[in-house]
Scaffold this motif. Structure first.
Motif, PDB file in Angstrom:
ATOM      1  N   ALA A  73      -5.205  13.216  -6.067  1.00  0.00           N
ATOM      2  CA  ALA A  73      -4.454  12.039  -5.920  1.00  0.00           C
ATOM      3  C   ALA A  73      -5.411  10.584  -5.634  1.00  0.00           C
ATOM      4  CB  ALA A  73      -3.087  12.285  -4.620  1.00  0.00           C
ATOM      5  N   GLU A  74      -5.460   9.821  -6.741  1.00  0.00           N
ATOM      6  CA  GLU A  74      -6.361   8.621  -6.665  1.00  0.00           C
ATOM      7  C   GLU A  74      -7.662   9.104  -6.023  1.00  0.00           C
ATOM      8  OE1 GLU A  74      -5.284   5.373  -7.909  1.00  0.00           O
ATOM      9  OE2 GLU A  74      -3.664   6.458  -8.758  1.00  0.00           O
ATOM     10  N   ASN A  94     -12.142   8.699  -2.358  1.00  0.00           N
ATOM     11  CA  ASN A  94     -11.492   8.010  -3.358  1.00  0.00           C
ATOM     12  C   ASN A  94     -12.176   8.276  -4.516  1.00  0.00           C
ATOM     13  OD1 ASN A  94     -14.168   7.024  -3.557  1.00  0.00           O
ATOM     14  ND2 ASN A  94     -14.043   5.028  -2.504  1.00  0.00           N
ATOM     15  N   GLN A  95     -11.944   7.829  -5.762  1.00  0.00           N
ATOM     16  CA  GLN A  95     -12.406   8.282  -7.092  1.00  0.00           C
ATOM     17  C   GLN A  95     -13.712   8.387  -7.324  1.00  0.00           C
ATOM     18  OE1 GLN A  95      -9.544   5.463  -8.675  1.00  0.00           O
ATOM     19  NE2 GLN A  95      -8.294   6.772  -9.640  1.00  0.00           N
TER      20      GLN A  95
ATOM     21  N   VAL B  14       1.370   5.717 -10.597  1.00  0.00           N
ATOM     22  CA  VAL B  14       0.989   6.296  -9.111  1.00  0.00           C
ATOM     23  C   VAL B  14       2.193   7.110  -8.561  1.00  0.00           C
ATOM     24  CG1 VAL B  14       0.345   5.365  -6.986  1.00  0.00           C
ATOM     25  CG2 VAL B  14      -0.252   3.917  -8.874  1.00  0.00           C
ATOM     26  N   SER B  18       0.085  10.033  -3.879  1.00  0.00           N
ATOM     27  CA  SER B  18      -1.189   9.234  -4.020  1.00  0.00           C
ATOM     28  C   SER B  18      -0.683   7.889  -2.927  1.00  0.00           C
ATOM     29  CB  SER B  18      -1.263   8.596  -5.213  1.00  0.00           C
ATOM     30  OG  SER B  18      -1.722   9.556  -5.965  1.00  0.00           O
ATOM     31  N   TYR B  22      -3.058   6.952   0.280  1.00  0.00           N
ATOM     32  CA  TYR B  22      -3.306   5.583   0.472  1.00  0.00           C
ATOM     33  C   TYR B  22      -2.961   5.071   1.911  1.00  0.00           C
ATOM     34  CZ  TYR B  22      -3.806   0.445   0.166  1.00  0.00           C
ATOM     35  OH  TYR B  22      -4.048  -0.940   0.294  1.00  0.00           O
ATOM     36  N   THR B  76     -11.902   1.196  -3.699  1.00  0.00           N
ATOM     37  CA  THR B  76     -10.336   1.439  -3.794  1.00  0.00           C
ATOM     38  C   THR B  76      -9.698   0.666  -2.888  1.00  0.00           C
ATOM     39  OG1 THR B  76     -11.265   3.769  -4.205  1.00  0.00           O
ATOM     40  CG2 THR B  76      -8.720   3.232  -4.364  1.00  0.00           C
ATOM     41  N   MET B  80      -7.137  -2.509  -3.811  1.00  0.00           N
ATOM     42  CA  MET B  80      -5.479  -2.402  -3.864  1.00  0.00           C
ATOM     43  C   MET B  80      -5.224  -3.643  -2.955  1.00  0.00           C
ATOM     44  SD  MET B  80      -4.391   1.643  -3.538  1.00  0.00           S
ATOM     45  CE  MET B  80      -2.800   1.404  -4.183  1.00  0.00           C
TER      46      MET B  80
END
Lengths: 143, 360
Positions: A73-74, A94-95, B14, B18, B22, B76, B80
């Motif tokens: 997930a990402e 993270n990615q 998304v 996910s 986050y 990331t 965001m």
């Protein structure tokens, strides 16, 4: 003096500071609460003064259990049950593969594992839409 | 979990899982208890898709604070966040220049009066406002004009928070902090030279999530990051408790990673999150690389009596400089006279770091 003449000595190995041990008591208390009240909890390892040796010590003490879940997930996340059922070692990346945070979760199932209800509903819509389209497969029958 | 933002994210492909992940990492970054993750997810999901406008002003500074935020190693999360705000004015980062740039600031101020977030790095000269100007406007006038319509003001870096290096003795420009000048708005300080990137991002995330500033300490700093001292969170703390100190930078104690207190570490009096958040994507931080903390997130760290002097060593009182500082309020020609007096007082009380200090 040329740079090569400067002797390079590897730094001493990390020594356990003793900061990890109290965490085991906290985990035990949280497990008790999970059993008695059904309340899940998590401990954010990145907010604690643990050196690499402390972290290794903690990992070793907690060991590894039967379940290990990988989430894509990402970026990848791993949720691995430790030798103590209900205690999960969670790592979010993270990615690019950088670790974003590391947690210890005390839960029957970590909450990220279950599919969110709204995603299930969206998925069902997609499936129903696919079923309503003409069936081209050999031997298939159209609705 | 419903709302405009999550709907638009789902449309962009998304998944809610996910998004939950986050928010879990965001809670960790904001130093909130992990249980806050799901609650934050619900709050952010319901947020409007309209991104809150941010105006960023840079005054007497070195651009290190902007560098810190933009060179952050966890793209990331920061990306965001920047996808979630509208950075309407930042003269280092924006493409526009000259009149177009100033127009962008004025237009954003008018369109979003009372709603935008004002971020400031750098201190403000007050001895003579001509010391630092942007587009012919003095820093002081620009700050006062822009602050009028701000929902809140965030002072990023030790210069904006406490005056920083421009404010260091003898403070020739009469540098003042944002909090010295803005008294009718909520002002939050994020000190550090520079501040830790995830702390800047984490505090922005807090404002976006909850629409308010987080809980602050007596110096206006968010408690989540500045609530404890470097010393209290230092992995070398057990050595301090055992009385094991490095005496020089190359002795056995230094090699074994003992406490750096006697080499001048300011960790016991410095409030910041370096010990746990670390720097460069969690690679290391000053104490881990063998040097004591300089105390850069505390007021007047530059004048604290020498980076290599142990905290327990007395610092000679700078009485002459303090007396001269009292004269600093006088206007016009008198200011330059006072400044000259301050400068010579500072030269008299100057305490150079000697070889002995380093070789203690």
């Amino acid at each position: 003096m040329p740079l090569e003449r400067i002797p390079v000595v590897a730094a001493a190995q990390w020594a356990v500071s003793g900061n990890a041990r109290p965490l085991l008591h906290e985990i035990a208390a949280q497990l008790r609460r999970l059993l008695d009240a059904g309340e899940a909890a998590s401990i954010d390892l990145s907010a604690l003064p643990l050196n690499p040796a402390d972290r290794d010590w903690l990992r070793e003490r907690l060991g590894s259990g039967e379940v290990s879940i990988t989430l894509d997930a990402e970026g990848e996340s791993t949720l691995a049950e430790t030798a103590f059922p209900g205690v999960w070692w969670v790592t979010h990346r993270n990615q690019r593969g950088d670790v974003l945070c590391e947690l210890i979760e005390i839960a029957f199932v970590p909450y990220l594992v279950g599919a969110p209800r709204d995603d299930v509903a969206t998925g069902l819509e997609r499936l129903e839409l696919a079923l309503s389209e003409p069936n081209d497969e050999p031997g298939g029958r159209n609705p | 979990m419903k709302g405009p933002l999550i709907d638009s994210l789902v449309q962009q492909g998304v998944s809610r899982r996910s998004f939950l992940k986050y928010c879990a990492t965001l809670a960790s970054m904001m130093a909130l208890p992990p249980a806050a993750g799901p609650a934050m997810a619900a709050a952010i999901a319901a947020a409007a898709t309209r991104r809150p406008p941010v105006i960023w002003l840079s005054f007497q500074e070195c651009t290190g604070c902007t560098e810190s935020l933009t060179r952050s190693h966890s793209p990331t999360i920061e990306t965001m966040i920047f996808d979630m705000i509208s950075l309407d004015y930042h003269h280092t980062l924006q493409a526009a220049s000259g009149e177009a740039a100033e127009r962008a600031r004025l237009e954003s101020m008018q369109a979003n009066f009372g709603k935008y977030l004002l971020i400031v790095d750098g201190s403000i000269p007050t001895a003579n406002t001509a010391y630092s100007t942007i587009a012919g406007i003095s820093n002081y006038d620009m700050l006062m004009e822009t602050a009028k319509g701000a929902a809140a003001v965030i002072a990023v870096g030790s210069c904006a928070a406490f005056g920083g290096i421009p404010h260091a003795n003898p403070n020739p420009t009469g540098a003042k902090s944002v909090g010295d000048l803005i008294t009718d708005k909520p002002v939050m300080n994020i000190p550090g030279c520079p501040p830790i990137p995830v702390v800047i991002a984490g505090v922005l995330a807090h404002f976006l999530t909850f629409g308010s500033l987080p809980e602050l300490d007596d110096k206006g700093r968010p408690k989540a990051f500045y609530g404890e001292t470097i010393h209290d969170r230092c992995y070398r703390r057990p050595f301090y408790d055992q009385g094991k100190f490095a005496k020089t930078f190359d002795d056995e104690g230094a090699r074994r990673g003992w406490c750096l207190f006697e080499l001048g570490c300011k960790g016991p009096v410095t409030h910041n999150a370096c010990a746990t958040t670390k720097w460069n994507g969690g690679t290391s931080w000053p104490v881990e690389s063998g040097h004591g903390c300089l105390g850069c997130s505390e007021p007047d760290f530059w004048d604290a009596g020498g980076f290599y002097k142990a905290l327990s060593m007395p610092v000679r009182p700078a009485t002459a400089a303090a007396a001269a500082a009292g004269v600093g309020a006088v206007a016009g020609l008198a200011v330059s006279v006072a400044n000259r007096a301050k400068k010579s007082a500072a030269i008299r009380t100057h305490q150079p770091t000697t070889l002995e200090d380093l070789e203690k």
